[in-house]
Design a protein around this motif. Structure first.
Motif, PDB file in Angstrom:
ATOM      1  N   GLY A 264      58.760  80.653  34.400  1.00  0.00           N
ATOM      2  CA  GLY A 264      57.552  81.436  34.165  1.00  0.00           C
ATOM      3  C   GLY A 264      57.223  81.694  32.711  1.00  0.00           C
ATOM      4  N   ALA A 265      56.079  82.348  32.519  1.00  0.00           N
ATOM      5  CA  ALA A 265      55.541  82.602  31.181  1.00  0.00           C
ATOM      6  C   ALA A 265      56.398  83.561  30.368  1.00  0.00           C
ATOM      7  CB  ALA A 265      54.117  83.149  31.295  1.00  0.00           C
ATOM      8  N   ALA A 266      56.933  84.576  30.988  1.00  0.00           N
ATOM      9  CA  ALA A 266      57.735  85.557  30.253  1.00  0.00           C
ATOM     10  C   ALA A 266      58.975  84.904  29.656  1.00  0.00           C
ATOM     11  CB  ALA A 266      58.130  86.717  31.159  1.00  0.00           C
ATOM     12  N   ALA A 267      59.608  84.009  30.395  1.00  0.00           N
ATOM     13  CA  ALA A 267      60.787  83.308  29.874  1.00  0.00           C
ATOM     14  C   ALA A 267      60.409  82.403  28.712  1.00  0.00           C
ATOM     15  CB  ALA A 267      61.454  82.499  30.981  1.00  0.00           C
TER      16      ALA A 267
ATOM     17  N   ALA B 281      52.245  74.413  28.611  1.00  0.00           N
ATOM     18  CA  ALA B 281      51.251  75.496  28.575  1.00  0.00           C
ATOM     19  C   ALA B 281      51.639  76.628  27.625  1.00  0.00           C
ATOM     20  CB  ALA B 281      51.046  76.058  29.977  1.00  0.00           C
ATOM     21  N   HIS B 282      52.894  76.716  27.222  1.00  0.00           N
ATOM     22  CA  HIS B 282      53.361  77.839  26.411  1.00  0.00           C
ATOM     23  C   HIS B 282      53.752  77.449  24.988  1.00  0.00           C
ATOM     24  CE1 HIS B 282      53.205  80.203  30.019  1.00  0.00           C
ATOM     25  NE2 HIS B 282      53.906  79.272  30.627  1.00  0.00           N
ATOM     26  N   VAL B 283      53.495  76.234  24.602  1.00  0.00           N
ATOM     27  CA  VAL B 283      53.861  75.769  23.262  1.00  0.00           C
ATOM     28  C   VAL B 283      53.027  76.460  22.185  1.00  0.00           C
ATOM     29  CG1 VAL B 283      53.815  73.743  21.742  1.00  0.00           C
ATOM     30  CG2 VAL B 283      54.813  73.575  24.011  1.00  0.00           C
ATOM     31  N   GLY B 284      51.758  76.701  22.440  1.00  0.00           N
ATOM     32  CA  GLY B 284      50.851  77.268  21.432  1.00  0.00           C
ATOM     33  C   GLY B 284      51.294  78.634  20.922  1.00  0.00           C
TER      34      GLY B 284
ATOM     35  N   ALA C 222      57.342  69.775  24.068  1.00  0.00           N
ATOM     36  CA  ALA C 222      56.538  70.249  25.198  1.00  0.00           C
ATOM     37  C   ALA C 222      56.946  69.513  26.468  1.00  0.00           C
ATOM     38  CB  ALA C 222      55.062  70.029  24.918  1.00  0.00           C
ATOM     39  N   ILE C 223      57.308  70.274  27.485  1.00  0.00           N
ATOM     40  CA  ILE C 223      57.692  69.702  28.770  1.00  0.00           C
ATOM     41  C   ILE C 223      56.483  69.691  29.682  1.00  0.00           C
ATOM     42  CG2 ILE C 223      59.168  69.948  30.797  1.00  0.00           C
ATOM     43  CD1 ILE C 223      61.150  71.464  28.999  1.00  0.00           C
ATOM     44  N   ASP C 224      56.111  68.509  30.126  1.00  0.00           N
ATOM     45  CA  ASP C 224      55.039  68.361  31.112  1.00  0.00           C
ATOM     46  C   ASP C 224      55.675  68.633  32.469  1.00  0.00           C
ATOM     47  OD1 ASP C 224      53.274  67.447  33.056  1.00  0.00           O
ATOM     48  OD2 ASP C 224      52.588  65.767  31.853  1.00  0.00           O
TER      49      ASP C 224
ATOM     50  N   SER D 180      56.171  65.680  26.935  1.00  0.00           N
ATOM     51  CA  SER D 180      54.870  65.080  26.664  1.00  0.00           C
ATOM     52  C   SER D 180      54.632  64.837  25.184  1.00  0.00           C
ATOM     53  CB  SER D 180      53.747  65.934  27.255  1.00  0.00           C
ATOM     54  OG  SER D 180      53.796  67.239  26.727  1.00  0.00           O
ATOM     55  N   HIS D 181      55.170  65.672  24.320  1.00  0.00           N
ATOM     56  CA  HIS D 181      55.090  65.409  22.884  1.00  0.00           C
ATOM     57  C   HIS D 181      56.063  66.295  22.114  1.00  0.00           C
ATOM     58  CE1 HIS D 181      52.178  68.728  23.313  1.00  0.00           C
ATOM     59  NE2 HIS D 181      52.475  69.024  22.072  1.00  0.00           N
TER      60      HIS D 181
END
Length: 166
Positions: free
Chosen positions: A86-89, A125-128, A148-150, A157-158
């Motif tokens: 999840g996002a918090a982690a 989604a959380h790299v930024g 970044a994990i897709d 992914s990159h």
């Protein structure tokens, strides 16, 4: 006590994504997947083992697989946030990554080995958010890389080198 025996009762909120992910088996499975992802994305690199247990001495969560990666003569402290956690982690990964970097550097210092910096593997989604936070850190103290994990195709992914991206 149930029937005269000691037992343990756990209440888990299954609607919380991170609560579903915290089982040791899920973390270990992701660690194996991470090792394969790193091998494909960085073929010249070698992972020197991944840890998945809690490290209470350093306050490291068992959610984050972590280890050391050797790439072209440089060693990196590596920490990953599984997409299913999840996002918090993912948002907390940088803080735990810095703690891990410090621990790896202390251990490497005893053996007179250098650690280049911290490599974080986060859901795409959380790299930024983490990249923005990295821009505030001293890049002379450590190098930082973001992978970044897709989570749909389960591939990296990159690769973002923080000094290039920020």
């Amino acid at each position: 006590r149930f029937g005269g025996r000691k037992a343990q009762l756990r209440l888990i909120d299954l609607k919380r994504q991170s609560a579903r992910f915290e089982s040791r088996q899920n973390v270990q499975q992701f660690a194996k997947t991470l090792q394969n992802l790193l091998a494909r994305a960085l073929p010249e690199a070698r992972v020197e083992g991944l840890h998945t247990g809690a490290d209470l001495e350093r306050s490291l969560s068992p959610i984050y697989p972590r280890g050391v990666l050797r790439e072209n003569g440089r060693r990196w402290a590596v920490l990953a946030s599984p997409p299913a956690a999840g996002a918090a982690a993912a948002d907390g990964a940088l803080a735990f990554g810095l703690i891990w970097l410090d621990a790896v550097r202390r251990e490497a210092g005893r053996r007179r080995q250098a650690i280049a910096g911290l490599m974080l593997c986060l859901p795409h989604a959380h790299v930024g958010v983490t990249a923005a936070r990295l821009s505030c850190l001293d890049r002379e103290a450590a190098a930082f890389r973001l992978l970044a994990i897709d989570d749909v195709e389960m591939r990296i992914s990159h690769v973002v080198r923080a000094e290039e991206h920020l």
